[in-house]
Motif scaffolding. Structure first.
Motif, PDB file in Angstrom:
ATOM      1  N   GLN A 185       0.797  -1.260  -0.045  1.00 26.85           N
ATOM      2  CA  GLN A 185      -0.001  -0.086  -0.103  1.00 26.85           C
ATOM      3  C   GLN A 185       0.739   1.204   0.026  1.00 26.85           C
ATOM      4  OE1 GLN A 185      -2.336   0.542   3.403  1.00 26.85           O
ATOM      5  NE2 GLN A 185      -4.039   1.487   2.341  1.00 26.85           N
ATOM      6  N   VAL A 186       1.929   1.272   0.885  1.00 29.62           N
ATOM      7  CA  VAL A 186       2.883   2.416   0.807  1.00 29.62           C
ATOM      8  C   VAL A 186       3.498   2.571  -0.518  1.00 29.62           C
ATOM      9  CG1 VAL A 186       5.100   3.049   1.807  1.00 29.62           C
ATOM     10  CG2 VAL A 186       3.339   2.294   3.321  1.00 29.62           C
ATOM     11  N   LEU A 187       4.032   1.577  -1.220  1.00 27.56           N
ATOM     12  CA  LEU A 187       4.680   1.647  -2.486  1.00 27.56           C
ATOM     13  C   LEU A 187       3.773   2.092  -3.525  1.00 27.56           C
ATOM     14  CD1 LEU A 187       7.397   1.203  -3.375  1.00 27.56           C
ATOM     15  CD2 LEU A 187       7.118   0.254  -1.070  1.00 27.56           C
ATOM     16  N   SER A 188       2.577   1.669  -3.400  1.00 29.71           N
ATOM     17  CA  SER A 188       1.473   1.823  -4.453  1.00 29.71           C
ATOM     18  C   SER A 188       1.250   3.295  -4.554  1.00 29.71           C
ATOM     19  CB  SER A 188       0.110   1.305  -4.140  1.00 29.71           C
ATOM     20  OG  SER A 188      -0.491   1.800  -3.229  1.00 29.71           O
ATOM     21  N   THR A 189       1.722   4.110  -3.818  1.00 33.48           N
ATOM     22  CA  THR A 189       1.310   5.670  -3.945  1.00 33.48           C
ATOM     23  C   THR A 189       2.635   6.449  -3.746  1.00 33.48           C
ATOM     24  OG1 THR A 189       0.800   6.027  -1.582  1.00 33.48           O
ATOM     25  CG2 THR A 189      -1.262   5.560  -3.131  1.00 33.48           C
ATOM     26  N   SER A 190       3.643   5.702  -3.804  1.00 41.61           N
ATOM     27  CA  SER A 190       4.801   6.284  -3.787  1.00 41.61           C
ATOM     28  C   SER A 190       5.705   6.368  -5.223  1.00 41.61           C
ATOM     29  CB  SER A 190       5.986   5.463  -2.795  1.00 41.61           C
ATOM     30  OG  SER A 190       7.248   5.814  -3.071  1.00 41.61           O
ATOM     31  N   PRO A 191       6.544   7.551  -5.075  1.00 44.26           N
ATOM     32  CA  PRO A 191       7.210   7.795  -6.353  1.00 44.26           C
ATOM     33  C   PRO A 191       8.309   6.629  -6.784  1.00 44.26           C
ATOM     34  CG  PRO A 191       7.217   9.811  -5.036  1.00 44.26           C
ATOM     35  CD  PRO A 191       6.720   8.755  -4.158  1.00 44.26           C
ATOM     36  N   LEU A 192       8.549   5.695  -5.712  1.00 41.66           N
ATOM     37  CA  LEU A 192       9.458   4.892  -5.506  1.00 41.66           C
ATOM     38  C   LEU A 192       8.563   3.339  -6.393  1.00 41.66           C
ATOM     39  CD1 LEU A 192      11.442   5.009  -2.414  1.00 41.66           C
ATOM     40  CD2 LEU A 192      12.292   5.474  -4.813  1.00 41.66           C
ATOM     41  N   LYS A 193       7.383   3.540  -6.535  1.00 40.67           N
ATOM     42  CA  LYS A 193       6.660   2.432  -6.885  1.00 40.67           C
ATOM     43  C   LYS A 193       7.337   1.794  -8.313  1.00 40.67           C
ATOM     44  CE  LYS A 193       2.364   1.199  -9.070  1.00 40.67           C
ATOM     45  NZ  LYS A 193       0.920   1.640  -9.634  1.00 40.67           N
ATOM     46  N   GLY A 194       7.764   0.665  -8.340  1.00 42.19           N
ATOM     47  CA  GLY A 194       8.325  -0.021  -9.683  1.00 42.19           C
ATOM     48  C   GLY A 194       9.765   0.036  -9.424  1.00 42.19           C
ATOM     49  N   LYS A 195      10.445   1.059  -8.513  1.00 38.42           N
ATOM     50  CA  LYS A 195      11.837   0.949  -8.255  1.00 38.42           C
ATOM     51  C   LYS A 195      12.184   0.137  -7.048  1.00 38.42           C
ATOM     52  CE  LYS A 195      12.173   5.671 -10.242  1.00 38.42           C
ATOM     53  NZ  LYS A 195      12.523   7.078  -9.997  1.00 38.42           N
ATOM     54  N   VAL A 196      11.144  -0.021  -6.215  1.00 34.08           N
ATOM     55  CA  VAL A 196      11.260  -0.687  -5.040  1.00 34.08           C
ATOM     56  C   VAL A 196      10.452  -1.854  -4.959  1.00 34.08           C
ATOM     57  CG1 VAL A 196      11.445  -1.112  -2.510  1.00 34.08           C
ATOM     58  CG2 VAL A 196      12.227   1.179  -3.558  1.00 34.08           C
ATOM     59  N   GLN A 197      10.730  -3.294  -4.924  1.00 33.34           N
ATOM     60  CA  GLN A 197       9.711  -4.178  -5.093  1.00 33.34           C
ATOM     61  C   GLN A 197       9.364  -4.777  -3.679  1.00 33.34           C
ATOM     62  OE1 GLN A 197       8.314  -5.637  -7.752  1.00 33.34           O
ATOM     63  NE2 GLN A 197       9.393  -3.869  -9.095  1.00 33.34           N
ATOM     64  N   VAL A 198       8.265  -5.241  -3.664  1.00 31.65           N
ATOM     65  CA  VAL A 198       7.536  -5.937  -2.351  1.00 31.65           C
ATOM     66  C   VAL A 198       7.310  -7.139  -2.791  1.00 31.65           C
ATOM     67  CG1 VAL A 198       5.893  -5.831  -0.744  1.00 31.65           C
ATOM     68  CG2 VAL A 198       6.816  -3.567  -1.452  1.00 31.65           C
ATOM     69  N   THR A 199       7.976  -8.035  -1.858  1.00 29.76           N
ATOM     70  CA  THR A 199       7.542  -9.595  -2.133  1.00 29.76           C
ATOM     71  C   THR A 199       7.428 -10.151  -0.398  1.00 29.76           C
ATOM     72  OG1 THR A 199       7.992 -11.620  -3.066  1.00 29.76           O
ATOM     73  CG2 THR A 199       9.843 -10.439  -2.230  1.00 29.76           C
ATOM     74  N   GLY A 200       7.154 -11.509  -0.387  1.00 24.19           N
ATOM     75  CA  GLY A 200       6.902 -12.098   0.988  1.00 24.19           C
ATOM     76  C   GLY A 200       5.733 -12.996   0.784  1.00 24.19           C
ATOM     77  N   LEU A 201       5.109 -12.992   1.770  1.00 22.34           N
ATOM     78  CA  LEU A 201       4.125 -13.920   2.060  1.00 22.34           C
ATOM     79  C   LEU A 201       2.518 -13.200   2.409  1.00 22.34           C
ATOM     80  CD1 LEU A 201       5.651 -16.505   4.597  1.00 22.34           C
ATOM     81  CD2 LEU A 201       5.791 -16.807   2.074  1.00 22.34           C
ATOM     82  N   GLY A 202       1.564 -13.412   1.350  1.00 19.77           N
ATOM     83  CA  GLY A 202       0.558 -12.815   1.427  1.00 19.77           C
ATOM     84  C   GLY A 202      -0.814 -13.600   0.928  1.00 19.77           C
ATOM     85  N   THR A 203      -1.927 -13.164   1.261  1.00 21.16           N
ATOM     86  CA  THR A 203      -3.043 -13.839   0.584  1.00 21.16           C
ATOM     87  C   THR A 203      -3.281 -13.274  -0.818  1.00 21.16           C
ATOM     88  OG1 THR A 203      -4.894 -12.454   1.545  1.00 21.16           O
ATOM     89  CG2 THR A 203      -4.028 -14.359   2.802  1.00 21.16           C
TER      90      THR A 203
END
Length: 340
Positions: free
Chosen positions: A238-256
């Motif tokens: 959610q933080v990255l989705s509205t950030s200028p860093l969207k696409g530059k910093v990846q989010v991964t891990g465990l989620g539904t």
């Protein structure tokens, strides 16, 4: 949120296989076996991951003449589950299933439960083996640390700075994975990656988001955040989705999949993983019923078979541990194939 799931349907089609010996348990009426009272204590309320485990419990309880009462603290504190264990002991339930927030703090109370004749199962994590009869974990936790590191490498082409955004600092499951990840890194695994920090969001959305924002501010060269917790990964996405860093910093891990679908589709997240948590709930419900009906003593080598539950067959491992199933990767190609 004290939710009670009730079912009055007879036990049907549950089978148990003990090493070299086969036996089946089939009841033809609701009175053929006494109703079982089970209390399930997840880590905290409002967590979609544990809601999925509850769904699995509820699904199987319908055919096992079982009621499942779900109670939990609002926050995932190390000792916050103790009052709920004590209440279940006073209510003389047949079984307590718990997703532990701490590996040792709960043990004295869980031992009192077992002394009172209550079945105790650890679900999705584990406690000391003297404090429960069996444990059900989603995957082989000894391999998951490596899996998470390799997962991070896959979304940033094998090189760059990255950080862990974990659950609580006392969570036995996540802590085990982090230790295993560290050993894999120290042994030369994924040499192109640099783990710069590990922070804890306490499985709380606001704190997890704050920790994600702090990582982005503190590490200008950060390439990825790996959150091995459903609350943390959704908050970071959610933080990255509205950030200028969207696409530059990846989010991964465990989620539904249901939590993360929007972030896959808007390009915030390339891929993430999980297993179907409901299988653990269904397996726990069936194991409790089997232990009561057959006076089963869980131990290594015991074989279980439950039709319609996950892979349908399991063998208990060391210390009566059961692994529910392997992780599943989700991405833009398959995200719509899953609904949990």
């Amino acid at each position: 949120m004290n939710t009670k799931y009730r079912a009055l349907v007879p036990v049907l089609g549950m089978s148990l296989i003990l090493t070299g010996v086969s036996a089946s348990f089939v009841a033809t009426s609701a009175t053929a076996a006494p109703k079982l009272k089970v209390t399930y204590i997840p880590k905290n309320l409002g967590n979609p991951y544990f809601d999925a485990i509850v769904k699995g419990f509820n699904k199987s309880a319908k055919g096992l003449n079982m009621t499942v009462k779900v109670v939990a603290p609002a926050q995932a504190g190390a000792t916050d589950q103790i009052p709920f264990i004590e209440a279940a002991i006073q209510q003389k339930v047949d079984a307590i299933a718990i997703s532990p927030n701490d590996a040792s703090a709960l043990c004295p109370t869980l031992k009192r439960a077992m002394k009172a004749g209550i079945i105790v199962l650890a679900v999705n994590g584990d406690v000391d083996v003297a404090c429960r009869q069996a444990s059900i974990t989603p995957v082989d936790f000894s391999l998951l640390g490596k899996y998470l590191v390799d997962q991070t490498a896959s979304v940033i082409d094998g090189k760059g700075d990255w950080a862990f955004l974990s659950a609580t600092s006392t969570a036995p499951d996540q802590n085990g994975w982090l230790v295993a990840a560290g050993k894999y890194i120290e042994g030369g695994g994924q040499p192109g990656l640099k783990l710069v920090d590990t922070v804890y969001g306490d499985d709380a959305p606001e704190k997890s988001a704050t920790e994600a924002q702090a990582l982005l501010a503190k590490y200008p060269n950060l390439k990825a955040i790996n959150a091995p917790t459903t609350v943390g990964i959704a908050a970071a996405a959610q933080v990255l989705s509205t950030s200028p860093l969207k696409g530059k910093v990846q989010v991964t891990g465990l989620g539904t999949p249901n939590q993360m679908r929007q972030y896959i589709k808007d390009g915030t997240v390339k891929s993430f993983s999980l297993w179907d948590p409901s299988v653990q709930g269904s397996l726990a419900a069936n194991l409790i019923a089997t232990m009561k009906a057959k006076n089963l003593k869980p131990k290594a080598g015991v074989k279980l078979a439950y039709k319609g539950v996950g892979p349908e067959k399991w063998t208990m491992g060391k210390n009566a541990g059961i692994i529910a199933g392997p992780p599943q990767e989700f991405n833009a190609k398959n995200i719509d194939d899953f609904n949990f």
